[in-house]
Design a protein around this motif. Structure first.
Motif, mmCIF file in Angstrom:
data_model
loop_
_atom_site.group_PDB
_atom_site.id
_atom_site.type_symbol
_atom_site.label_atom_id
_atom_site.label_comp_id
_atom_site.label_asym_id
_atom_site.label_seq_id
_atom_site.Cartn_x
_atom_site.Cartn_y
_atom_site.Cartn_z
ATOM 1 N N LYS A 68 -22.507 -17.107 -16.310
ATOM 2 C CA LYS A 68 -23.335 -17.413 -15.118
ATOM 3 C C LYS A 68 -22.122 -19.075 -13.902
ATOM 4 O O LYS A 68 -22.618 -19.025 -13.142
ATOM 5 N N LYS A 69 -21.547 -19.217 -14.523
ATOM 6 C CA LYS A 69 -20.671 -20.404 -14.351
ATOM 7 C C LYS A 69 -19.950 -19.326 -12.846
ATOM 8 O O LYS A 69 -19.178 -20.238 -12.101
ATOM 9 N N PHE A 70 -19.807 -17.624 -12.943
ATOM 10 C CA PHE A 70 -18.626 -17.460 -11.638
ATOM 11 C C PHE A 70 -20.104 -17.578 -10.260
ATOM 12 O O PHE A 70 -18.752 -17.881 -9.683
ATOM 13 N N TYR A 75 -19.738 -19.559 -4.227
ATOM 14 C CA TYR A 75 -20.077 -19.930 -3.868
ATOM 15 C C TYR A 75 -19.868 -21.187 -2.446
ATOM 16 O O TYR A 75 -19.500 -21.675 -2.026
ATOM 17 N N ILE A 76 -19.517 -21.954 -4.187
ATOM 18 C CA ILE A 76 -18.642 -23.134 -4.002
ATOM 19 C C ILE A 76 -16.869 -23.165 -3.175
ATOM 20 O O ILE A 76 -16.739 -23.854 -2.414
ATOM 21 N N TYR A 77 -16.847 -22.191 -4.177
ATOM 22 C CA TYR A 77 -14.688 -22.323 -3.149
ATOM 23 C C TYR A 77 -14.914 -21.382 -1.967
ATOM 24 O O TYR A 77 -14.216 -21.808 -0.967
ATOM 25 N N ASN A 78 -16.183 -20.514 -2.163
ATOM 26 C CA ASN A 78 -16.096 -19.466 -0.185
ATOM 27 C C ASN A 78 -16.647 -21.038 0.561
ATOM 28 O O ASN A 78 -16.115 -20.932 2.153
ATOM 29 N N PHE A 124 -12.083 -21.670 -13.441
ATOM 30 C CA PHE A 124 -10.827 -21.892 -14.831
ATOM 31 C C PHE A 124 -11.489 -21.662 -16.276
ATOM 32 O O PHE A 124 -11.596 -20.986 -17.208
ATOM 33 N N LEU A 125 -13.278 -22.740 -15.637
ATOM 34 C CA LEU A 125 -13.849 -22.333 -16.774
ATOM 35 C C LEU A 125 -14.506 -20.957 -17.402
ATOM 36 O O LEU A 125 -15.344 -21.043 -18.460
ATOM 37 N N THR A 126 -14.462 -20.353 -16.258
ATOM 38 C CA THR A 126 -14.920 -18.574 -15.927
ATOM 39 C C THR A 126 -13.632 -18.069 -16.965
ATOM 40 O O THR A 126 -14.514 -17.102 -18.117
#
Length: 135
Positions: A68-70, A75-78, A124-126
């Motif tokens: 789910k973290k992916f 979206y945040i990175y993009n 990284f968490l993902t």
């Protein structure tokens, strides 16, 4: 996985276009100074195209898209990358035209960098989560 390859390809096209844009706008305006447009090409290729090719390999090996973290990372990175390069285009173009930009431009660009960093944390968490699952 196709989504990641498509994202990488879009950043490739944007990066190549950015290189042409920099060359043509500076040549047309006889501009010889420093501008953020000079590094826009490499930002899009490295932080966009190559980053998502690496993420594609992580997906292939660890199935990171199952987390789910992916989605948070994606979206945040993009958003952070598009915000950052968008302001680079604006600021760089204004520099070529000899116009000043205000402090707000730097502040919004800083927000883009913060979003990039946050996106990387979620990546990284993902990966850590998927490593545990894969064992």
């Amino acid at each position: 996985m196709k989504k990641l390859l498509t994202t990488s390809f879009v950043y490739c096209i944007l990066g190549l276009f950015a290189g042409v844009y920099y060359r043509e706008i500076t040549k047309y305006n006889n501009f010889t100074g420093d501008t953020q447009l000079s590094v826009l090409h490499t930002h899009l290729l490295m932080l966009g195209m190559f980053m998502f090719l690496i993420v594609l390999m992580l997906e292939k090996n660890f199935g990171i898209m199952k987390s789910k973290k992916f989605k948070l990372f994606y979206y945040i990175y993009n958003l952070g990358l598009l915000l950052t390069v968008g302001l680079m285009v604006f600021h760089g173009t204004m520099t070529v035209f000899g116009k000043e930009t205000g402090a707000a431009v730097s502040g919004i660009a800083g927000l883009g960098h913060i979003l990039l960093a946050l996106g990387l944390v979620f990546l990284f968490l993902t990966v850590y989560e998927r490593l545990k699952v894969k064992g």
